[in-house]
Design an enzyme around this catalytic site. Structure first.
Site: not given
Length: 323
Positions: A131, A205, A138, A315, A192
């Site tokens: 990930y 979000r 990305r 999730e 983060y």
């Protein structure tokens, strides 16, 4: 633009794209004149379904690099399958760069991106979690956007798949300006701290596609939402508590969007939702909890896959009809 989980019954010229959520034992989907990808995200045939995006207009498209795309002059859909490899970063970066190039060339703005990564919590050839490897590629592609690139980040999710490399599919819009939102109870993912990897996740979000006259009547695309407060996972070993925190995060997000747009979206306004659950024995509890939270008018699909953090147990993402 509409969404259905039924097999395509729409005239072919009105189909923007199809995503098939399949078990690993299923064969490859047949060739189609629209973008069509298979995600090995269904633990068994009972979880399998088709995700069909359609338009009331005639759609047309083709191939660009490793992307298959279609658009109708207002809405754009594209998809790509990235082969499995010891490292995903370079292929992910190239695929996202192609998305940015193509949407710009056709005059579209990114609205929503879905990502599935096989063995998402495993290490790559360098020992970096797959990930985090994905996130690095990305971010390197999206930071090429002009201006302050983080303000243009769309809603997104990135969850596991039961096999394969990575699958990406996305929506973009032309004439309407998408509005991106953060959750006041969570640190924006792109901020983060370094403990979560060499590059932070790159998404908002939620993203709102306004209606004809403004936010009311639009569609709110809610990103993958889990039991994260600030930037930390809460209740890592308790699925019931993670369900409660996830529900609270969804409520906080919808309340914030409502305050910013003069609307009042709530959980029952979800048109559909996908629930990703790490452990199969937790599925009945999680599905029942959110069936009660959303109500009977929300179409729910549940998939048993791994998630972007090894301590997350569920999730949720979906689309809200704005009133």
């Amino acid at each position: 633009m509409t969404y259905s989980t039924l097999a395509p019954a729409t005239p072919p010229e009105h189909i923007l794209g199809v995503v098939r959520h399949l078990p690993t034992t299923a064969g490859s989907p047949p060739a189609a004149p629209w973008p069509s990808v298979a995600v090995r995200s269904a633990a068994d045939h009972d979880q399998a379904f088709h995700e069909v995006w359609t338009s009331s207009r005639t759609a047309f498209g083709g191939q660009y690099k490793n992307l298959s795309y279609r658009h109708d002059g207002e809405t754009f859909f594209c998809a790509a399958e990235i082969p499995d490899a010891a490292r995903l970063r370079n292929a992910v970066r190239a695929t996202y760069q192609a998305v940015v190039e193509l949407t710009r060339r056709l005059g579209y703005r990114l609205l929503r991106v879905w990502n599935h990564v096989g063995n998402i919590n495993a290490g790559n050839a360098d020992g970096l979690e797959r990930y985090r490897d994905f996130c690095q590629g990305r971010a390197e592609a999206l930071e090429d956007l002009t201006g302050e690139w983080r303000v243009h980040l769309p809603a997104a999710s990135c969850v596991g798949a039961l096999a394969g490399g990575a699958v990406l599919y996305c929506l973009a819009t032309r004439s309407r300006q998408p509005l991106h939102f953060e959750n006041p109870h969570q640190v924006p993912a792109y901020h983060y701290p370094p403990q979560y990897g060499p590059r932070s996740p790159s998404f908002a979000r939620a993203t709102l596609l306004p209606g004809d006259t403004g936010p009311a009547g639009g569609q709110l695309f809610v990103s993958g939402t889990a039991s994260v407060v600030g930037h930390a996972t809460t209740h890592p070993d308790d699925v019931a508590e993670q369900c409660d925190t996830t529900e609270e995060n969804l409520e906080h997000l919808l309340k914030h969007v409502g305050q910013q747009t003069g609307t009042s979206p709530g959980l029952p306004d979800f048109r559909f939702a996908k629930i990703y659950v790490r452990h199969a024995p937790d599925i009945p509890y999680v599905a029942g909890k959110f069936r009660r939270a959303f109500g009977e008018n929300t179409e729910i699909r549940v998939l048993n896959v791994d998630l972007c953090r090894s301590d997350l147990l569920l999730e949720i993402e979906g689309v809200v009809a704005m009133a």
